[in-house]
Design a protein around this motif. Structure first.
Motif: not given
Length: 344
Positions: A99-106
């Motif tokens: 999820p931390t990478r997904i938040v960065q991508a978002l």
């Protein structure tokens, strides 16, 4: 009479101890690698038990706040479990990015403007004031067209209203008139079971511009129309006869009977249909954007799947989920405004 919390406190302590021992035991014996699903299941059951006990100990004044905190904390716990499973090597970070990478991508999707496609998730909202006051060469419409989020919301809202208004009207007529209901019900049921995405090629044949907004909005409107019509018809048809009789006894006839008895009695079911229809509208437009669109959250999600950027693909899915929650919450507020007697 003061409530005795001692039994609850003892049970709460036991459950917390079991939760700690279970997770320490799995970690010590490396059980998370092979039995991660069992670990999550037992953790979930223990957390539910802890939440139940805390709920019994919370004063009634704080109960609504506690329920809201549960609704927020559960998805946070899911994301935490996801993060730990990926970091622990149980899930592949290539297909299940943490999820931390997904938040960065978002955050990248929100803040970075794609110079190649001239689009981004939100467009360039910081330029809207200049366009409104004539200080920019672009118009507001051109700036809005750069936003994938705006494209999806525009299709959902326009299609929703185009489908919901005639759906409510026809449903009211069918609910009031048994003759019309008998004539139309079978045909309506036959068209309702058709997969809505299967109607999209027909809409592309009907509209002069098969790749424009018309076919996309029409599919959304048709999906909404059937759901709203059926729910409205059921809501009107199933009003208790005693309510109608009471209204007539007080002199209500015709329009008065409809406005004071039939409409308020059917509104709960009508709004239930509208909530289903709004969710269906979002599902349908995302599917259509997968197939035939150059803008929209669905297009964005499918595009990043094609170029093997899973964190941005998941970010697109997160946007869809947030949209679903916000649209449903907004419709609930409208429902409370129309039905003040059902406000909490």
């Amino acid at each position: 009479m003061k409530k005795n919390f001692r039994p609850f406190t003892l049970k709460l302590g036991i459950l917390l101890l079991l939760l700690l021992l279970w997770n320490c035991g799995l970690s010590f014996f490396h059980g998370w690698v092979t039995l991660w699903w069992l670990g999550l299941l037992v953790n979930f059951l223990l957390i539910v038990g802890i939440a139940e006990l805390i709920g019994k100990m919370i004063p009634s004044f704080y109960a609504p706040l506690y329920r809201r905190s549960l609704a927020v904390s559960f998805p946070l716990l899911l994301f935490l479990a996801w993060e730990l499973l990926v970091r622990g090597g149980v899930l592949s970070p290539d297909w299940f990015p943490p999820p931390t990478r997904i938040v960065q991508a978002l955050w990248e999707l929100i803040t970075k403007f794609d110079e190649f496609s001239k689009t981004s998730l939100l467009g360039r909202p910081w330029l809207w004031p200049g366009a409104l006051w004539g200080g920019r060469p672009e118009t507001v419409g051109e700036l809005l067209a750069e936003s994938h989020l705006y494209a999806t919301l525009m299709r959902v809202f326009v299609g929703f209203f185009l489908g919901a208004i005639p759906g409510i009207l026809l449903g009211m007529v069918m609910g009031v008139s048994p003759t019309i209901r008998t004539m139309i019900d079978a045909t309506l049921s036959a068209f309702y079971v058709l997969p809505k995405i299967a109607i999209f090629p027909i809409m592309m044949l009907i509209f002069p511009d098969p790749f424009g907004e018309g076919p996309k909005i029409a599919v959304v409107a048709i999906s909404v129309f059937f759901l709203v019509t059926i729910n409205t018809m059921v809501g009107v048809r199933d009003i208790e006869p005693v309510y109608l009789e009471a209204g007539r006894n007080y002199g209500a006839r015709g329009v008065q009977l409809f406005y004071h008895v039939i409409l308020p009695g059917a509104l709960p079911v009508v709004f239930a249909g509208l909530r289903l229809a709004l969710g269906t509208a979002l599902i349908v437009i995302i599917a259509v954007e997968f197939v035939r669109a150059k803008t929209g959250v669905g297009f964005l999600t499918f595009y990043y799947w094609e170029i093997l950027s899973p964190e941005k693909m998941y970010a697109g899915l997160v946007v869809v989920m947030v949209l679903g929650v916000l649209l449903t919450a907004g419709l609930k507020k409208v429902e409370q405004w129309f039905m003040p007697w059902r406000r909490p």
